[in-house]
Write a protein that holds these residues in place. Structure first.
Motif, PDB file in Angstrom:
ATOM      1  N   GLY A 148       0.823  -1.210   0.000  1.00  0.00           N
ATOM      2  CA  GLY A 148       0.000   0.000   0.000  1.00  0.00           C
ATOM      3  C   GLY A 148       0.859   1.263   0.000  1.00  0.00           C
ATOM      4  O   GLY A 148       0.557   2.235  -0.700  1.00  0.00           O
ATOM      5  N   GLN A 149       1.948   1.229   0.772  1.00  0.00           N
ATOM      6  CA  GLN A 149       2.850   2.394   0.806  1.00  0.00           C
ATOM      7  C   GLN A 149       3.557   2.572  -0.537  1.00  0.00           C
ATOM      8  O   GLN A 149       3.681   3.695  -1.030  1.00  0.00           O
ATOM      9  CB  GLN A 149       3.874   2.228   1.929  1.00  0.00           C
ATOM     10  N   ARG A 152       1.249   4.188  -2.864  1.00  0.00           N
ATOM     11  CA  ARG A 152       1.132   5.623  -2.595  1.00  0.00           C
ATOM     12  C   ARG A 152       2.284   6.394  -3.238  1.00  0.00           C
ATOM     13  O   ARG A 152       2.093   7.493  -3.768  1.00  0.00           O
ATOM     14  CB  ARG A 152       1.136   5.887  -1.089  1.00  0.00           C
ATOM     15  N   THR A 172      -4.915  -1.572  -7.856  1.00  0.00           N
ATOM     16  CA  THR A 172      -5.120  -2.238  -6.572  1.00  0.00           C
ATOM     17  C   THR A 172      -4.998  -3.759  -6.699  1.00  0.00           C
ATOM     18  O   THR A 172      -5.339  -4.493  -5.777  1.00  0.00           O
ATOM     19  CB  THR A 172      -6.515  -1.892  -6.012  1.00  0.00           C
ATOM     20  N   LYS A 178      -8.885  -3.577   2.364  1.00  0.00           N
ATOM     21  CA  LYS A 178      -8.814  -2.316   3.108  1.00  0.00           C
ATOM     22  C   LYS A 178      -7.888  -1.324   2.406  1.00  0.00           C
ATOM     23  O   LYS A 178      -8.226  -0.147   2.227  1.00  0.00           O
ATOM     24  CB  LYS A 178      -8.307  -2.608   4.530  1.00  0.00           C
ATOM     25  N   THR A 179      -6.732  -1.826   1.957  1.00  0.00           N
ATOM     26  CA  THR A 179      -5.771  -0.955   1.274  1.00  0.00           C
ATOM     27  C   THR A 179      -6.312  -0.523  -0.083  1.00  0.00           C
ATOM     28  O   THR A 179      -6.074   0.599  -0.531  1.00  0.00           O
ATOM     29  CB  THR A 179      -4.420  -1.682   1.118  1.00  0.00           C
ATOM     30  N   ILE A 181      -9.411   0.177  -0.792  1.00  0.00           N
ATOM     31  CA  ILE A 181     -10.303   1.314  -0.541  1.00  0.00           C
ATOM     32  C   ILE A 181      -9.479   2.584  -0.308  1.00  0.00           C
ATOM     33  O   ILE A 181      -9.759   3.633  -0.897  1.00  0.00           O
ATOM     34  CB  ILE A 181     -11.231   1.018   0.664  1.00  0.00           C
ATOM     35  N   GLU A 182      -8.419   2.481   0.502  1.00  0.00           N
ATOM     36  CA  GLU A 182      -7.577   3.655   0.781  1.00  0.00           C
ATOM     37  C   GLU A 182      -6.950   4.211  -0.501  1.00  0.00           C
ATOM     38  O   GLU A 182      -6.940   5.417  -0.730  1.00  0.00           O
ATOM     39  CB  GLU A 182      -6.461   3.273   1.767  1.00  0.00           C
ATOM     40  N   VAL A 183      -6.437   3.296  -1.320  1.00  0.00           N
ATOM     41  CA  VAL A 183      -5.765   3.716  -2.557  1.00  0.00           C
ATOM     42  C   VAL A 183      -6.774   4.332  -3.540  1.00  0.00           C
ATOM     43  O   VAL A 183      -6.502   5.364  -4.162  1.00  0.00           O
ATOM     44  CB  VAL A 183      -4.991   2.525  -3.175  1.00  0.00           C
ATOM     45  N   GLU A 185      -9.619   5.817  -2.767  1.00  0.00           N
ATOM     46  CA  GLU A 185     -10.041   7.123  -2.250  1.00  0.00           C
ATOM     47  C   GLU A 185      -8.967   8.179  -2.519  1.00  0.00           C
ATOM     48  O   GLU A 185      -9.265   9.296  -2.927  1.00  0.00           O
ATOM     49  CB  GLU A 185     -10.363   7.014  -0.752  1.00  0.00           C
ATOM     50  N   LEU A 186      -7.720   7.775  -2.343  1.00  0.00           N
ATOM     51  CA  LEU A 186      -6.607   8.715  -2.569  1.00  0.00           C
ATOM     52  C   LEU A 186      -6.510   9.131  -4.039  1.00  0.00           C
ATOM     53  O   LEU A 186      -6.457  10.320  -4.365  1.00  0.00           O
ATOM     54  CB  LEU A 186      -5.294   8.054  -2.114  1.00  0.00           C
TER      55      LEU A 186
END
Ligand code: ADP
Ligand code: MG
Length: 232
Positions: A148-149, A152, A172, A178-179, A181-183, A185-186
């Motif tokens: 995930g990092q 980013r 993705t 979970k990651t 969704i974060e990615v 959204e970002l």
């Protein structure tokens, strides 16, 4: 609305030995400036081929691809490379970060092609790494970060030069739910803030939910185009 991407009767046929593979079969579509679009389809349906053609990484067998009013086929290799560096960012499934470079160096790199000074490059790269939540990881190498990092960092690198268009191929695909969704959204937040056009390729309907418009791809054809009223 202004079409920033226009695909007209595009086919792509690969020849492998004596076999012919029709990867894209007469695709026509338009994407407006600032739209977030998704190409959704199963494995082997031609999604990556289409994205690579849009990014000028491959050439169509037939048809025209026009980006920002410029037909890609009419550009020399050299001009095409410059065009891509100026207007297009790309996010990869497997991140494609340079393993010997730190997060900060990876993100600074696209700016080097634009003749920006080292000091200024680092300042801009630091700012965007902070925006993606990695201000504490500037010196980290790719192997020292989670998937995930790393993604980013990949997103920061794609957006750092403020290209008008960002392409993401299964961004993705290697991440947990979970990651993912974060990615998502970002990446969609960044595109919307700067009114950038974002085209995402995925086989995952959950990822497609973030798009304004979904192009369903099957067997190298656009099956259906759907306005996404259930956008998240
Ligand atoms: P997707 O990204 O939807 O999984 P691709 O665009 O990668 O699909 O592939 C579409 C079709 O084209 C597949 O049948 C694939 O095997 C074929 N293909 C893709 N790239 C090449 C290539 N470089 N040479 C030969 N065939 C290819
Ligand atoms: Mg693919």
């Amino acid at each position: 609305m202004e079409n920033i991407i226009s695909v007209q009767d595009v086919s792509k046929i690969y020849r492998v030995g004596s076999e012919k593979v029709v990867a894209l079969n007469n695709v026509t579509l338009n994407i407006s400036k600032g739209e977030i679009c998704c190409f959704l389809g199963p494995s082997g349906s031609g999604k990556s081929t289409l994205l690579n053609l849009l990014a000028g990484l491959e050439k169509p067998t037939k048809g025209r691809i026009i980006i920002k009013g410029q037909e890609l086929n009419k550009l020399s290799e050299n001009k095409l490379t410059k065009f891509r560096q100026k207007h297009i960012g790309f996010v990869f499934q497997s991140y494609n970060l340079l393993p010997t470079l730190s997060a900060l160096e990876n993100v600074s790199l696209p700016l080097a092609f634009r003749g920006i000074s080292k000091k200024k490059r680092e300042k801009i790269a630091k700012k965007i790494l902070k925006d993606v939540g990695l201000e504490t990881h500037l010196k980290h190498k790719p192997t020292q970060m989670s998937g995930g990092q790393q993604q980013r960092v990949g997103i920061a690198r794609a957006f750092v030069g403020k290209p008008e268009i960002v392409f993401a191929d299964e961004p993705t695909g290697n991440l947990d739910t979970k990651t993912t969704i974060e990615v998502m959204e970002l990446i969609t937040k960044m595109a919307r803030e700067n009114e950038q056009t974002l085209v995402i390729v995925t086989h995952d309907v959950e990822v497609a939910r973030y798009a304004d418009r979904i192009f369903y791809i099957r067997d190298g054809r656009i099956d259906k185009i759907e306005e996404n009223s259930a956008r998240v």
